[in-house]
Scaffold this motif. Structure first.
Motif, short mmCIF file in Angstrom:
data_model
loop_
_atom_site.label_atom_id
_atom_site.label_comp_id
_atom_site.label_asym_id
_atom_site.label_seq_id
_atom_site.Cartn_x
_atom_site.Cartn_y
_atom_site.Cartn_z
N TYR A 21 -8.40 -5.71 -5.80
CA TYR A 21 -7.65 -6.96 -5.96
C TYR A 21 -6.64 -6.87 -7.10
O TYR A 21 -5.53 -7.38 -6.99
CB TYR A 21 -8.61 -8.14 -6.16
N GLN A 22 -7.02 -6.19 -8.19
CA GLN A 22 -6.08 -6.01 -9.31
C GLN A 22 -4.82 -5.27 -8.87
O GLN A 22 -3.72 -5.57 -9.32
CB GLN A 22 -6.75 -5.24 -10.46
N TYR A 23 -5.00 -4.31 -7.95
CA TYR A 23 -3.87 -3.50 -7.49
C TYR A 23 -3.01 -4.21 -6.43
O TYR A 23 -1.88 -3.81 -6.21
CB TYR A 23 -4.35 -2.15 -6.96
N TRP A 33 1.60 1.52 -6.77
CA TRP A 33 1.53 2.11 -5.43
C TRP A 33 2.50 1.51 -4.42
O TRP A 33 2.89 2.15 -3.48
CB TRP A 33 0.10 1.98 -4.87
N PHE A 34 2.89 0.25 -4.60
CA PHE A 34 3.68 -0.43 -3.57
C PHE A 34 5.18 -0.29 -3.79
O PHE A 34 5.94 -0.12 -2.85
CB PHE A 34 3.29 -1.91 -3.52
N ASN A 116 1.54 5.16 4.56
CA ASN A 116 1.93 5.90 3.36
C ASN A 116 1.63 5.11 2.09
O ASN A 116 1.15 5.66 1.10
CB ASN A 116 3.42 6.27 3.41
N GLN A 117 1.94 3.81 2.12
CA GLN A 117 1.70 2.97 0.95
C GLN A 117 0.21 2.92 0.63
O GLN A 117 -0.19 3.05 -0.53
CB GLN A 117 2.19 1.53 1.20
N ILE A 118 -0.62 2.71 1.65
CA ILE A 118 -2.07 2.62 1.44
C ILE A 118 -2.63 3.97 1.00
O ILE A 118 -3.56 4.04 0.18
CB ILE A 118 -2.79 2.07 2.69
#
Length: 128
Positions: A21-23, A33-34, A116-118
């Motif tokens: 959730y923090q990410y 990451w996003f 890719n993002q995940i």
């Protein structure tokens, strides 16, 4: 403009829901990451990649569970993207459910982008 189609994807992630959730809900987490960088002012989030910038409004969130954004370009439309954390009651497996919209001929490309993002998120979480 063509109507966009809704699609959902599920990703199993080996990490605690509170960490995930923090990410997915904070500018610092999202910029891991996003996007290259994420800034927020209230409910307005600015996502920055290389030379481009996209603004999204935080539509709703439920602490520890999900977050939903709407891109500024889709403000008058019913489109959004949502990232939801789901925990299996029996196995306790943690999944991320991504809901997004894309034009029919762009769905496969959009799904690849999310994959890719995940994958980046999993690396950051040490869940790869």
């Amino acid at each position: 403009m063509d109507d966009k189609e809704k699609y959902e994807m599920e990703f199993v992630i080996q990490a605690s829901p509170s960490l995930i959730y923090q990410y997915i809900s904070t500018p610092s987490g999202l910029s891991e990451w996003f996007a290259d960088n994420v800034n927020s002012r209230g409910e307005t989030f600015t996502f920055i990649w290389d030379d481009s910038e996209e603004v999204a409004k935080l539509v709703s969130k439920k602490s520890g569970e999900r977050i939903k954004f709407r891109w500024e370009a889709d403000e008058e439309e019913p489109y959004y993207f949502e990232i939801k954390i789901q925990v299996d009651e029996i196995t306790k497996d943690v999944s991320l459910i991504v809901t997004d919209f894309a034009e029919e001929d762009e769905i496969e490309e959009a799904k690849m982008l999310w994959e890719n993002q995940i994958a980046d998120l999993k690396m950051v979480l040490g869940s790869a």
